[in-house]
Write a protein that holds these residues in place. Structure first.
Motif, PDB file in Angstrom:
ATOM      1  N   ARG A   3     -27.224  10.239  18.485  1.00 41.84           N
ATOM      2  CA  ARG A   3     -26.348  10.986  19.819  1.00 41.84           C
ATOM      3  C   ARG A   3     -26.302  12.385  19.357  1.00 41.84           C
ATOM      4  NH1 ARG A   3     -21.913   7.333  21.721  1.00 41.84           N
ATOM      5  NH2 ARG A   3     -21.739   9.297  23.172  1.00 41.84           N
ATOM      6  N   TRP A   4     -25.950  12.580  18.429  1.00 42.25           N
ATOM      7  CA  TRP A   4     -25.421  14.023  18.073  1.00 42.25           C
ATOM      8  C   TRP A   4     -26.704  15.161  18.225  1.00 42.25           C
ATOM      9  CZ3 TRP A   4     -27.574  16.696  13.749  1.00 42.25           C
ATOM     10  CH2 TRP A   4     -28.482  15.826  12.915  1.00 42.25           C
ATOM     11  N   LEU A   5     -27.890  14.418  18.227  1.00 42.68           N
ATOM     12  CA  LEU A   5     -28.844  15.388  18.510  1.00 42.68           C
ATOM     13  C   LEU A   5     -29.306  15.518  19.991  1.00 42.68           C
ATOM     14  CD1 LEU A   5     -31.485  14.544  15.693  1.00 42.68           C
ATOM     15  CD2 LEU A   5     -29.990  16.412  15.574  1.00 42.68           C
ATOM     16  N   GLU A   6     -28.420  14.721  20.712  1.00 42.45           N
ATOM     17  CA  GLU A   6     -28.577  14.548  22.264  1.00 42.45           C
ATOM     18  C   GLU A   6     -27.684  15.561  22.954  1.00 42.45           C
ATOM     19  OE1 GLU A   6     -31.182  13.650  23.725  1.00 42.45           O
ATOM     20  OE2 GLU A   6     -32.092  11.769  22.585  1.00 42.45           O
ATOM     21  N   GLN A   7     -26.758  16.098  22.058  1.00 43.99           N
ATOM     22  CA  GLN A   7     -25.868  17.063  22.588  1.00 43.99           C
ATOM     23  C   GLN A   7     -26.398  18.000  23.567  1.00 43.99           C
ATOM     24  OE1 GLN A   7     -22.681  15.586  22.673  1.00 43.99           O
ATOM     25  NE2 GLN A   7     -23.803  14.057  21.598  1.00 43.99           N
ATOM     26  N   ARG A   8     -26.214  18.101  24.864  1.00 47.67           N
ATOM     27  CA  ARG A   8     -26.943  19.438  25.638  1.00 47.67           C
ATOM     28  C   ARG A   8     -26.048  20.430  25.334  1.00 47.67           C
ATOM     29  NH1 ARG A   8     -30.615  17.577  29.097  1.00 47.67           N
ATOM     30  NH2 ARG A   8     -30.866  15.200  29.459  1.00 47.67           N
ATOM     31  N   GLY A   9     -24.837  20.317  25.477  1.00 41.11           N
ATOM     32  CA  GLY A   9     -23.846  21.501  25.262  1.00 41.11           C
ATOM     33  C   GLY A   9     -24.129  22.270  23.999  1.00 41.11           C
ATOM     34  N   PHE A  10     -24.566  21.802  22.951  1.00 38.85           N
ATOM     35  CA  PHE A  10     -24.548  22.378  21.518  1.00 38.85           C
ATOM     36  C   PHE A  10     -26.093  23.461  21.971  1.00 38.85           C
ATOM     37  CE2 PHE A  10     -27.459  22.514  17.776  1.00 38.85           C
ATOM     38  CZ  PHE A  10     -26.413  23.175  17.114  1.00 38.85           C
ATOM     39  N   TRP A  11     -27.012  22.895  22.526  1.00 36.38           N
ATOM     40  CA  TRP A  11     -27.906  23.476  22.671  1.00 36.38           C
ATOM     41  C   TRP A  11     -27.990  24.682  23.385  1.00 36.38           C
ATOM     42  CZ3 TRP A  11     -30.843  22.721  18.719  1.00 36.38           C
ATOM     43  CH2 TRP A  11     -30.977  21.616  17.937  1.00 36.38           C
ATOM     44  N   TRP A  12     -27.300  24.627  24.724  1.00 35.73           N
ATOM     45  CA  TRP A  12     -27.160  25.596  25.630  1.00 35.73           C
ATOM     46  C   TRP A  12     -26.146  26.656  24.921  1.00 35.73           C
ATOM     47  CZ3 TRP A  12     -30.181  26.438  29.034  1.00 35.73           C
ATOM     48  CH2 TRP A  12     -30.527  25.495  29.997  1.00 35.73           C
ATOM     49  N   ALA A  13     -25.419  26.350  24.034  1.00 34.88           N
ATOM     50  CA  ALA A  13     -24.376  27.138  23.268  1.00 34.88           C
ATOM     51  C   ALA A  13     -25.455  28.068  22.236  1.00 34.88           C
ATOM     52  CB  ALA A  13     -23.509  26.660  22.456  1.00 34.88           C
ATOM     53  N   LEU A  14     -26.651  27.409  21.821  1.00 36.69           N
ATOM     54  CA  LEU A  14     -27.379  28.090  20.956  1.00 36.69           C
ATOM     55  C   LEU A  14     -28.180  29.019  21.833  1.00 36.69           C
ATOM     56  CD1 LEU A  14     -27.777  27.996  17.743  1.00 36.69           C
ATOM     57  CD2 LEU A  14     -29.806  26.093  18.322  1.00 36.69           C
ATOM     58  N   VAL A  15     -28.501  28.733  23.052  1.00 40.61           N
ATOM     59  CA  VAL A  15     -29.296  29.664  23.939  1.00 40.61           C
ATOM     60  C   VAL A  15     -28.598  30.735  23.832  1.00 40.61           C
ATOM     61  CG1 VAL A  15     -30.115  30.165  26.045  1.00 40.61           C
ATOM     62  CG2 VAL A  15     -30.729  27.838  24.949  1.00 40.61           C
ATOM     63  N   ILE A  16     -27.278  30.693  24.152  1.00 40.70           N
ATOM     64  CA  ILE A  16     -26.592  31.811  24.483  1.00 40.70           C
ATOM     65  C   ILE A  16     -26.118  32.690  23.383  1.00 40.70           C
ATOM     66  CG2 ILE A  16     -24.005  32.499  25.268  1.00 40.70           C
ATOM     67  CD1 ILE A  16     -24.082  30.042  26.943  1.00 40.70           C
ATOM     68  N   ALA A  17     -26.139  32.005  22.141  1.00 42.86           N
ATOM     69  CA  ALA A  17     -25.928  32.766  20.782  1.00 42.86           C
ATOM     70  C   ALA A  17     -27.204  33.609  20.691  1.00 42.86           C
ATOM     71  CB  ALA A  17     -25.771  31.636  19.779  1.00 42.86           C
ATOM     72  N   THR A  18     -28.310  32.945  20.954  1.00 43.48           N
ATOM     73  CA  THR A  18     -29.519  33.780  20.526  1.00 43.48           C
ATOM     74  C   THR A  18     -29.698  34.968  21.470  1.00 43.48           C
ATOM     75  OG1 THR A  18     -30.494  31.491  20.130  1.00 43.48           O
ATOM     76  CG2 THR A  18     -32.168  33.343  20.592  1.00 43.48           C
ATOM     77  N   LEU A  19     -29.149  34.770  22.752  1.00 44.17           N
ATOM     78  CA  LEU A  19     -29.199  36.046  23.600  1.00 44.17           C
ATOM     79  C   LEU A  19     -28.128  37.005  22.995  1.00 44.17           C
ATOM     80  CD1 LEU A  19     -29.415  34.367  27.118  1.00 44.17           C
ATOM     81  CD2 LEU A  19     -31.094  35.703  25.828  1.00 44.17           C
ATOM     82  N   LEU A  20     -27.123  36.494  22.853  1.00 46.29           N
ATOM     83  CA  LEU A  20     -26.077  37.524  22.398  1.00 46.29           C
ATOM     84  C   LEU A  20     -26.334  38.312  21.072  1.00 46.29           C
ATOM     85  CD1 LEU A  20     -22.447  35.574  23.203  1.00 46.29           C
ATOM     86  CD2 LEU A  20     -23.725  37.586  24.353  1.00 46.29           C
ATOM     87  N   ILE A  21     -26.734  37.414  19.951  1.00 42.33           N
ATOM     88  CA  ILE A  21     -27.485  38.233  18.921  1.00 42.33           C
ATOM     89  C   ILE A  21     -28.523  39.114  18.957  1.00 42.33           C
ATOM     90  CG2 ILE A  21     -28.511  37.524  16.580  1.00 42.33           C
ATOM     91  CD1 ILE A  21     -26.731  34.952  16.542  1.00 42.33           C
ATOM     92  N   GLY A  22     -29.377  38.856  19.891  1.00 42.39           N
ATOM     93  CA  GLY A  22     -30.558  39.663  20.054  1.00 42.39           C
ATOM     94  C   GLY A  22     -30.054  40.928  20.889  1.00 42.39           C
ATOM     95  N   ILE A  23     -29.080  40.599  21.578  1.00 43.33           N
ATOM     96  CA  ILE A  23     -28.594  42.110  22.304  1.00 43.33           C
ATOM     97  C   ILE A  23     -27.758  42.859  21.268  1.00 43.33           C
ATOM     98  CG2 ILE A  23     -26.949  42.938  24.069  1.00 43.33           C
ATOM     99  CD1 ILE A  23     -27.709  40.490  25.646  1.00 43.33           C
ATOM    100  N   PHE A  24     -26.834  42.288  20.390  1.00 40.36           N
ATOM    101  CA  PHE A  24     -25.977  42.959  19.500  1.00 40.36           C
ATOM    102  C   PHE A  24     -26.975  43.654  18.597  1.00 40.36           C
ATOM    103  CE2 PHE A  24     -23.922  43.136  15.368  1.00 40.36           C
ATOM    104  CZ  PHE A  24     -22.623  43.701  15.761  1.00 40.36           C
ATOM    105  N   PHE A  25     -28.043  43.059  18.121  1.00 43.15           N
ATOM    106  CA  PHE A  25     -28.844  43.692  16.839  1.00 43.15           C
ATOM    107  C   PHE A  25     -30.070  44.329  17.565  1.00 43.15           C
ATOM    108  CE2 PHE A  25     -26.823  40.513  14.205  1.00 43.15           C
ATOM    109  CZ  PHE A  25     -26.344  41.316  13.268  1.00 43.15           C
ATOM    110  N   LEU A  26     -30.042  44.690  19.001  1.00 42.22           N
ATOM    111  CA  LEU A  26     -31.165  45.140  19.642  1.00 42.22           C
ATOM    112  C   LEU A  26     -31.695  46.430  18.883  1.00 42.22           C
ATOM    113  CD1 LEU A  26     -32.701  44.722  22.239  1.00 42.22           C
ATOM    114  CD2 LEU A  26     -31.167  46.357  23.292  1.00 42.22           C
TER     115      LEU A  26
END
Length: 220
Positions: free
Chosen positions: A111-134
């Motif tokens: 079940r812990w691998l099925e947590q949609r909220g975690f994966w959406w948070a990782l999508v957002i984190a990826t975007l923010l990190i990409g922008i920060f280190f642009l």
């Protein structure tokens, strides 16, 4: 001779492992005329920091797919997930070469691998990190920095090959979850082109597994 229980592609994964190992060794040999190595320069290079942080997140969903895949095939997944975060494609290619083609166990995904909220948070984190280190420096400066750090240049090959090898794991996961055929190609392209963004978005939207999977042969 490749074991009949192995995927027909297993020999290519062994070739990938041996080829990448040769590249690692070659990049670290004391070649004549090699510029003086300066590892500290990488920490001041915006292009390197952007790539390291942005694509480094790719290993998180990849590790989740390896865990799920290995559990269904009766393999000891911690022995592959731990070195995956250290040497990337080397550990991943060995895992892909050794995994049985047939899924041996019928079990639901943890079940812990099925947590949609975690994966959406990782999508957002990826975007923010990409922008920060642009990257704000010139590409020429980055090429010069990498030329003085050939031992770490393997990282870029590691990133590209991890995205390609991830396609087989995503394809097996989509098959198990009965994702419609017309939806599979866009997800594979998204994973190939955007790495962690496409893969984490797939993990967040993939159909849940409420019932144990039926044993079936993986195409890769």
């Amino acid at each position: 001779m490749v074991n009949s229980e192995r995927s027909p592609l297993s020999r290519w994964y062994w070739a990938l492992f041996l080829g990448c190992l040769a590249v690692v060794v070659a990049l670290n040999l004391p070649w004549p005329g090699l510029p003086a190595q300066d590892a500290s320069a990488l920490l001041r290079d915006n292009w390197f920091l952007w790539g390291f942080n942005y694509f480094g997140l790719l290993l998180i969903p990849l590790a989740a797919l390896v865990i799920e895949d290995a559990m269904r095939r009766g393999m000891r997944w911690p022995l592959y997930v731990v070195p995956l975060f250290v040497v990337g494609i080397l550990a991943l290619s060995v895992y892909m070469a050794r995994r049985p083609a047939m899924e041996r166990f019928q079990r639901a995904t943890p079940r812990w691998l099925e947590q949609r909220g975690f994966w959406w948070a990782l999508v957002i984190a990826t975007l923010l990190i990409g922008i920060f280190f642009l990257p704000r420096g010139s590409l020429a400066e980055h090429v010069d920095t990498m030329s003085r750090n050939l031992g770490l240049s393997f990282m870029w090959l590691d990133i590209a090959l991890n995205q390609i090898v991830a396609l087989a794991l995503v394809q097996a996961d989509m098959q198990r979850r009965a994702v419609p055929a017309h939806q599979r190609t866009p997800w594979l392209l998204a994973t190939l082109l955007t790495g962690p963004l496409g893969l984490c978005a797939y993990m967040a939207t993939r159909p849940p597994t409420s019932q144990p999977s039926t044993a079936q042969t993986s195409p890769a």
